[in-house]
Structures are given as C-alpha cells and as structure tokens.
Design a protein around this motif. Structure first.
Motif, PDB file in Angstrom:
ATOM      1  N   LEU A  24       3.020  -6.859  -6.207  1.00 36.68           N
ATOM      2  CA  LEU A  24       2.312  -5.637  -5.821  1.00 36.68           C
ATOM      3  C   LEU A  24       3.255  -4.656  -5.131  1.00 36.68           C
ATOM      4  O   LEU A  24       3.212  -3.452  -5.388  1.00 36.68           O
TER       5      LEU A  24
ATOM      6  N   SER B  37       6.239  -4.194  -5.614  1.00 33.18           N
ATOM      7  CA  SER B  37       7.225  -3.605  -6.524  1.00 33.18           C
ATOM      8  C   SER B  37       6.706  -2.315  -7.168  1.00 33.18           C
ATOM      9  O   SER B  37       7.472  -1.562  -7.749  1.00 33.18           O
ATOM     10  N   PHE B  38       5.403  -2.062  -7.052  1.00 37.56           N
ATOM     11  CA  PHE B  38       4.822  -0.829  -7.589  1.00 37.56           C
ATOM     12  C   PHE B  38       5.072   0.329  -6.629  1.00 37.56           C
ATOM     13  O   PHE B  38       5.225   0.134  -5.416  1.00 37.56           O
ATOM     14  N   ALA B  39       5.060   1.515  -7.178  1.00 41.06           N
ATOM     15  CA  ALA B  39       5.200   2.723  -6.365  1.00 41.06           C
ATOM     16  C   ALA B  39       4.000   2.833  -5.424  1.00 41.06           C
ATOM     17  O   ALA B  39       2.893   2.402  -5.772  1.00 41.06           O
TER      18      ALA B  39
ATOM     19  N   GLN C 213       1.998   5.229  -4.665  1.00 43.09           N
ATOM     20  CA  GLN C 213       0.846   5.905  -5.266  1.00 43.09           C
ATOM     21  C   GLN C 213       0.089   4.960  -6.203  1.00 43.09           C
ATOM     22  O   GLN C 213      -1.133   4.943  -6.208  1.00 43.09           O
ATOM     23  N   ASP C 214       0.834   4.155  -6.974  1.00 44.63           N
ATOM     24  CA  ASP C 214       0.190   3.187  -7.876  1.00 44.63           C
ATOM     25  C   ASP C 214      -0.586   2.142  -7.089  1.00 44.63           C
ATOM     26  O   ASP C 214      -1.697   1.774  -7.456  1.00 44.63           O
ATOM     27  N   ARG C 215       0.003   1.675  -5.982  1.00 46.18           N
ATOM     28  CA  ARG C 215      -0.699   0.697  -5.142  1.00 46.18           C
ATOM     29  C   ARG C 215      -1.962   1.302  -4.559  1.00 46.18           C
ATOM     30  O   ARG C 215      -3.004   0.643  -4.493  1.00 46.18           O
TER      31      ARG C 215
ATOM     32  N   GLU D  85      -3.823   3.511  -5.877  1.00 42.64           N
ATOM     33  CA  GLU D  85      -4.824   3.613  -6.939  1.00 42.64           C
ATOM     34  C   GLU D  85      -5.439   2.258  -7.291  1.00 42.64           C
ATOM     35  O   GLU D  85      -6.481   2.199  -7.946  1.00 42.64           O
ATOM     36  N   MET D  86      -4.820   1.174  -6.855  1.00 40.88           N
ATOM     37  CA  MET D  86      -5.348  -0.166  -7.111  1.00 40.88           C
ATOM     38  C   MET D  86      -6.473  -0.544  -6.144  1.00 40.88           C
ATOM     39  O   MET D  86      -7.185  -1.510  -6.381  1.00 40.88           O
TER      40      MET D  86
ATOM     41  N   ALA E  47      -0.628  -0.613   0.240  1.00 37.11           N
ATOM     42  CA  ALA E  47      -1.276   0.525  -0.421  1.00 37.11           C
ATOM     43  C   ALA E  47      -1.596   1.643   0.544  1.00 37.11           C
ATOM     44  O   ALA E  47      -1.912   2.742   0.123  1.00 37.11           O
TER      45      ALA E  47
ATOM     46  N   ALA F 161      -4.312   7.436  -1.788  1.00 35.59           N
ATOM     47  CA  ALA F 161      -4.736   8.525  -2.659  1.00 35.59           C
ATOM     48  C   ALA F 161      -5.479   9.566  -1.840  1.00 35.59           C
ATOM     49  O   ALA F 161      -6.210   9.228  -0.910  1.00 35.59           O
TER      50      ALA F 161
END
Length: 108
Positions: free
Chosen positions: A65, A67-69, A71-73, A75-76, A102, A107
C-alpha cells in the motif's frame, strides 16, 4: 542437439498414452512411466506433500500500500478504511487511513 531429440522422443512416447490409461485406477503412475520410458531408465522419487500456502501478510500488504502514490492511497479509503483482499488466498486486511498512509494525500 541431443536434448531436442530426447524431448521429441518423450513427446512421441507420451502421445501413445490413451485417455483411458490416465484414469485407470489399476494403472499406477509408476507403472505407466516404466512402460513408456523403461529403455532410458526410470527413477521415481518419494512423493512430497504439496500444500497451497500464500505468502501474504499484514506487513507485506501494508508495504505494498505504501508503494502507491499518496493520492492513490487516499482514493482507496472507503467508509473510513482501506480494505485489501488477497487474490490468492482471499485473506482480508483492513487498515485505517493512517496505517495505509492515506492521510497524507487525502482526497479533497
């Protein structure tokens, strides 16, 4: 090349096996192997028990988890948590947004 010849020979011998032989409860795998390959010599090893085992863990999923950007986290996050289900073993891992990292890229 000798290896290619051996592969072709093996394929030729295997193609002689009939479907009914593969499901015949009276024909063991060892006997079938001997019938097909006795000229080259057959050696059967003791069987090893196989076990389906996933290597996932909470720590591994957490590292994935992160390792994601950010913003991507962000959105999760759904219903105040991040839920990850392992596609191999169906284990479910739940994280708070803070645990998943996150909160950094929340967001708008």
């Amino acid at each position: 090349v000798a290896e290619d010849d051996a592969w072709v020979e093996g394929q030729s011998l295997i193609s002689t096996v009939e479907d009914v032989e593969l499901i015949d409860p009276d024909l063991s795998g060892e006997r079938l192997l001997y019938r097909l390959f006795h000229e080259r010599g057959v050696r059967v090893f003791s069987p090893l028990a196989l076990q389906a085992k996933c290597s996932c863990s909470r720590d591994a999923v957490s590292a994935m988890l992160k390792s994601f950007a950010p913003q991507d986290r962000a959105e999760m996050v759904k219903d105040g948590k991040v839920v990850v289900t392992c596609e191999f073993c169906s284990s479910v891992y739940q994280f708070t947004p803070q645990e998943a990292g996150a909160e950094d890229g929340a967001a708008p």
